[in-house]
Design an enzyme around this catalytic site. Sequence first.
Site, PDB file in Angstrom:
ATOM      1  N   HIS A 155      19.621  14.299  13.122  1.00 30.47           N
ATOM      2  CA  HIS A 155      20.082  13.026  12.509  1.00 30.47           C
ATOM      3  C   HIS A 155      20.116  12.035  13.410  1.00 30.47           C
ATOM      4  O   HIS A 155      20.589  12.029  14.887  1.00 30.47           O
ATOM      5  CB  HIS A 155      21.636  13.074  12.016  1.00 30.47           C
TER       6      HIS A 155
ATOM      7  N   GLY B  83      -9.117   0.858  -1.824  1.00 31.96           N
ATOM      8  CA  GLY B  83      -8.974  -0.738  -2.412  1.00 31.96           C
ATOM      9  C   GLY B  83      -7.302  -0.551  -2.623  1.00 31.96           C
ATOM     10  O   GLY B  83      -7.199  -1.652  -2.270  1.00 31.96           O
TER      11      GLY B  83
ATOM     12  N   SER C 151     -19.951  11.642   1.518  1.00 32.04           N
ATOM     13  CA  SER C 151     -19.974  11.015   0.404  1.00 32.04           C
ATOM     14  C   SER C 151     -20.408   9.612   0.708  1.00 32.04           C
ATOM     15  O   SER C 151     -20.255   8.841   2.211  1.00 32.04           O
ATOM     16  CB  SER C 151     -19.053  10.922  -0.592  1.00 32.04           C
TER      17      SER C 151
ATOM     18  N   VAL D 293     -13.252  -3.857 -16.170  1.00 28.61           N
ATOM     19  CA  VAL D 293     -14.346  -4.402 -16.069  1.00 28.61           C
ATOM     20  C   VAL D 293     -15.769  -3.969 -16.599  1.00 28.61           C
ATOM     21  O   VAL D 293     -16.189  -2.918 -16.809  1.00 28.61           O
ATOM     22  CB  VAL D 293     -14.475  -3.937 -14.495  1.00 28.61           C
TER      23      VAL D 293
ATOM     24  N   LYS E 179      -6.942   2.362   8.984  1.00 32.43           N
ATOM     25  CA  LYS E 179      -5.677   2.338   9.506  1.00 32.43           C
ATOM     26  C   LYS E 179      -5.614   1.789  11.183  1.00 32.43           C
ATOM     27  O   LYS E 179      -4.363   0.713  11.595  1.00 32.43           O
ATOM     28  CB  LYS E 179      -5.231   3.787  10.257  1.00 32.43           C
TER      29      LYS E 179
END
Length: 466
Positions: free
Chosen positions: A444, A185, A145, A237, A51
């Site tokens: 608004h 990605g 992970s 791929v 980020k």
Amino acid sequence: MSVYDVAVIGSGPGGYVAAIRCAQLGMKTAIIEKYNVLGGTCLNVGCIPSKALLDSSHRYEDAIKHFEDHGIEIPGEVKVNFKKMVERKASVVDQTTKGIDFLMSKNNIDVFTGVGSFVDATHIEIKGEETQTIEAKHTIIATGSKPSTLPFITLDKERVITSTEALKLPEVPKHLVVIGGGVIGLELGQVYRRLGAEVSVIEYMDRIIPTMDSAQSKELTKALKKQGVKFFLSHKVSDVTRKGDEVTITATDKKDKEVTFTGDYCLVSVGRKPNTEGLGADKAGIKITERGQVEVNDHLQTNISNIYAIGDVIKGAMLAHKAEEEGVFVAETLAGQKPHIDYNLIPGVVYTWPEVASVGKTEEQLKETKVAYKVGQFPMRALGRSRASGDIEGFVKILTDETTDEVLGVHMVGARVADLIAEAVVAMEFRASAEDISRMSHAHPTYAEAVKEAALAATGDRALHI
């Protein structure tokens, strides 16, 4: 030997949040982290650094493409100091991980640095600068992970890379080939496209972000194509070869025709796999599934009653905020409370620009389960706030039960929808109808007005501004 009520293995968002909540509930808590810094993948090589680069590259793109529209003139050429951009990213990471250090100290949580592995169900050996063993009445596995790859790909981590290396490249690629059209990605592809790289995304499925609503996939594809990202969908791929500074990717398209791509970097972004290496799960008798996940029940308890697991290492979406919810869930369960997680209400976000955010059921899922539903959709370009900022791409789409009007899913593409999705989560948590949302006042001009307008559209096609 130190004895703890709870030991947490892994200090990512799930692990450190679990440790904090355990400590808040009066448990003597230890956290074990194999690296020298806390925070896990998310804070060090995932959510936070990506980020930081997305924000930096976004500002650069605004400067070269959009400032003039706003009447801002910059004398001379706007240049990227990529080294400084990466240094800023590292600084953001450093500040964030130090914040976790502070939280551990504040909550009197003992931090152990080293690889934690089970000796048995109640003892954990920690191999760091020195080896020590602790005893824990309960253990929470939060080991997260790591990037997956394909069997025929050799990751040299120089030219054939994962997201970890993509966050600290020595240069902006000339041509970055991304294998995988998922969240990671696309986000990193957009970073380098903004900075001047040619970016090609090769995706096995027939659309990007394939787990999200197809309308979001179409809108994001359109937006990224306008930015110059090239997509090769329905491509399988079959080979990745590096020769010097050149990487060649071979794939077959949907007509079974072989095609090749050549770039100076190849980002392999085909998902992530549970990290259980070195855990010693077998010594504690913990069951691991065929997919390498720690097997848990509805209480996130393993087959060994005093051992729990959370986050990426178990089934479900690999999301930092899911892991956090599970960490709190286990801590409160251990304290004798009865917490609850509704996995249907865990939002998913893609932090490209425009952003993409979802919660609940997609239209494809409702069709598959034969649920009768209504659709309300409102384009961002119809909002005064969007026109004022120049961010007119995207929409808000609300799916409701045809009979009861209860909101079943909300899917957004647009500026700041990563934040806006929280409104949908709150509404669905309280089982709101589209009518309920349509009758709430929305300030608004804001992007949030699109939610109200989409809700109006879902209840009798009553949108006011289109």
